[in-house]
Design an enzyme around this catalytic site. Sequence first.
Site, PDB file in Angstrom:
ATOM      1  N   ASP A  64      -1.160  42.319  18.842  1.00 17.81           N
ATOM      2  CA  ASP A  64      -2.323  41.306  19.517  1.00 17.81           C
ATOM      3  C   ASP A  64      -3.401  41.192  18.471  1.00 17.81           C
ATOM      4  O   ASP A  64      -4.028  42.285  18.035  1.00 17.81           O
ATOM      5  CB  ASP A  64      -2.649  42.007  20.704  1.00 17.81           C
ATOM      6  CG  ASP A  64      -3.861  40.919  21.386  1.00 17.81           C
ATOM      7  OD1 ASP A  64      -3.572  39.823  21.120  1.00 17.81           O
ATOM      8  OD2 ASP A  64      -4.638  41.654  21.735  1.00 17.81           O
ATOM      9  N   THR A  65      -3.415  40.041  18.177  1.00 15.48           N
ATOM     10  CA  THR A  65      -4.620  39.741  17.419  1.00 15.48           C
ATOM     11  C   THR A  65      -5.177  38.199  17.237  1.00 15.48           C
ATOM     12  O   THR A  65      -4.415  37.590  17.701  1.00 15.48           O
ATOM     13  CB  THR A  65      -4.653  40.283  15.650  1.00 15.48           C
ATOM     14  OG1 THR A  65      -5.863  39.758  14.983  1.00 15.48           O
ATOM     15  CG2 THR A  65      -3.637  39.321  14.820  1.00 15.48           C
ATOM     16  N   ALA A  66      -6.246  37.797  17.286  1.00 14.45           N
ATOM     17  CA  ALA A  66      -6.940  36.466  17.383  1.00 14.45           C
ATOM     18  C   ALA A  66      -5.968  35.686  16.497  1.00 14.45           C
ATOM     19  O   ALA A  66      -5.428  34.482  16.707  1.00 14.45           O
ATOM     20  CB  ALA A  66      -8.264  36.764  16.951  1.00 14.45           C
ATOM     21  N   GLY A  79      -1.511  30.781  21.871  1.00 18.62           N
ATOM     22  CA  GLY A  79      -2.648  30.455  22.452  1.00 18.62           C
ATOM     23  C   GLY A  79      -3.844  30.764  21.742  1.00 18.62           C
ATOM     24  O   GLY A  79      -4.094  31.996  21.525  1.00 18.62           O
ATOM     25  N   VAL A  80      -4.524  29.794  21.108  1.00 22.00           N
ATOM     26  CA  VAL A  80      -5.626  30.084  20.348  1.00 22.00           C
ATOM     27  C   VAL A  80      -6.772  29.321  21.096  1.00 22.00           C
ATOM     28  O   VAL A  80      -6.735  28.003  20.938  1.00 22.00           O
ATOM     29  CB  VAL A  80      -5.622  29.994  18.949  1.00 22.00           C
ATOM     30  CG1 VAL A  80      -6.970  30.144  18.349  1.00 22.00           C
ATOM     31  CG2 VAL A  80      -4.638  30.880  18.286  1.00 22.00           C
ATOM     32  N   GLY A  81      -7.654  29.958  21.694  1.00 21.75           N
ATOM     33  CA  GLY A  81      -8.805  29.047  22.277  1.00 21.75           C
ATOM     34  C   GLY A  81      -8.561  28.569  23.894  1.00 21.75           C
ATOM     35  O   GLY A  81      -9.866  28.205  24.166  1.00 21.75           O
ATOM     36  N   CYS A  83     -12.983  32.691  26.349  1.00 23.13           N
ATOM     37  CA  CYS A  83     -12.857  32.246  24.619  1.00 23.13           C
ATOM     38  C   CYS A  83     -13.958  31.400  24.135  1.00 23.13           C
ATOM     39  O   CYS A  83     -13.794  30.335  24.886  1.00 23.13           O
ATOM     40  CB  CYS A  83     -11.511  31.931  24.459  1.00 23.13           C
ATOM     41  SG  CYS A  83     -11.127  31.589  23.054  1.00 23.13           S
TER      42      CYS A  83
END
Length: 495
Positions: free
Chosen positions: A262-264, A312-314, A319
């Site tokens: 897991d990382t951004a 999923g980013v954001g 977030c």
Amino acid sequence: MRFLNEPTTDLTYSDLFLVPSRSDVTSRLDVDLAADDGTGSAIPLVAANMTAVTGKRMAETMARRGGLGVLPQDVPLDVIRDVAAWIKGRHPVLETPVTLAPTDTVIDALHLMGKRPHGAVVVVDAAGAVTGVVRAADCEGQDRFASLASVLRHQPLVLDAGMLGTGTLTGGPAADAAGAAQSLRRAFEAMDAAGTDYAPVQQDGVLAGVLTRKGALRSTIYRPSLDEDGKLKVAAAVGINGDVAGRAAELLAAGVNVLVLDTAHGHQQKMFDALAAVKGLNPGVPVVAGNVVTGEATRELIEAGADIVKVGVGPGAMCTTRMMTAVGRPQFSAVLECSAAARDAGGRVWADGGVRYPRDVALALAAGASQVMIGSWFAGTHESPGDLQLDAGGRQYKESFGMASARAVQNRNQREGAFEKDRKALFEEGISTSRMYVDPVRPGVEDLLDMITAGLRSSMSYAGAADLAAFRERAVAGIQSAAGYEEGRPVPQSW
Ligand SMILES: NC(=O)C1=CN([C@@H]2O[C@H](COP(=O)(O)OP(=O)(O)OC[C@H]3O[C@@H](n4cnc5c(N)ncnc54)[C@H](OP(=O)(O)O)[C@@H]3O)[C@@H](O)[C@H]2O)C=CC1
Ligand SMILES: Nc1nc2c(ncn2[C@@H]2O[C@H](COP(=O)(O)O)[C@@H](O)[C@H]2O)c(=O)[nH]1
Ligand SMILES: [K+]
């Protein structure tokens, strides 16, 4: 999935609706919600690897109902070992009560009652036999330091595991489903006759767990997520820094059933290195990697060994990435594109973040995700790790915070020097505090699972889909205006 009207821009869940199709599915209970991604989950729902969301109670409860909870990357390994062993020691059907001794006090009971949605504490003697059940009402007007022995009023209904036939209640594939359903019905009826919704269950005179009326019903509908030893499954996250292979090996040794890298920014070299390190262990469990929002990143992660890609980013409720960086993508389109790419490459995706209603889960699965990860919504339940708090108006809430917030970054880097710690804290991309109110009608995560799976079953039967593969195939989605979305909301008072 087919579009009614082709989109010209990227979309998120609220932008879409699903139209009904001719259906041969005649009952919503005939719908199978099992995920097809190698995790063995019987419902496509995952509790997020967030400190405010998933601890041992969340992971246990999710697995008992066929889902999965992911322990966060910040949890130290010795704690992971204890927690995984504890989860695997839980019964797949009987629920885990809060227990206290007769010499413990009313204040102990009141403090612990919020850790479970049962509103009750089982009092057990030194040998583990049930001596009574204390509920909040029993504590009213009592001295807070009175012993529990002194406030036990009624002889509670205690079920005997032998009589109940809990031997059948293993919930596993080999279980005698008809026998188990009979046992659960008997337990339900015994509680109904005794006018109670909660009963401790003893095996050989020792407390083995509790059944609730709803729990007995649920166990006839849900199937637990069990490993090959018949123990509840649990997942755990690994960050991409430090000794990735070492931590992953320890997690596997602790019995973790799914690894989440897991990382951004999942589409980066360190993630590919981390994947190589973990795959080098021949983990023998599904490996999830993320987060990304493009088909290209999804394909590359699968080619590098990921079985499942987290998308999923954001969109997450905690977030701030989109506001800080403009980076991300509306979640429905991200899931749609990444799912197609994943399936082409022989993998799957989990849709991660931004889920606030059951409809969002249905849309993510229609878009092709094999499962949906939920964080903040589940933070506001009895099973999340935080303490139950009261606002000025007396409403119950739990505190939630983002895993990239200053608070989480400080926690994660506790062992670093002050300079390093403060330097890392500059890069916050999440909020450090928010209130997730506990819905008085649905205070437990199982209540939310009931609500989400009921919505999903119905959504699938509107589409004429008996399983998630058919749902992906048959779903027909349209794009709606803000007024169209608004029209779908219930109206609690006249306008
Ligand atoms: N789904 C989402 O939208 C997001 C989720 N999160 C969650 O927050 C938690 C913490 O994640 P994360 O911030 O990755 O953890 P870390 O702060 O531990 O970062 C991990 C590594 O990734 C690097 N990194 C972080 N962001 C970027 C970026 N934008 N571009 C390139 N490299 C980057 C960091 O380097 P350096 O610090 O030196 O830059 C570090 O080496 C995770 O649980 C993650 O899922 C975080 C943000 C977005
Ligand atoms: N950008 C950030 N994303 C975060 C942070 N903490 C968690 N997350 C992501 O959100 C989902 C859960 O979404 P929710 O809407 O259900 O709450 C989680 O799995 C992460 O991917 C954060 O601090 N910043
Ligand atoms: K957001």
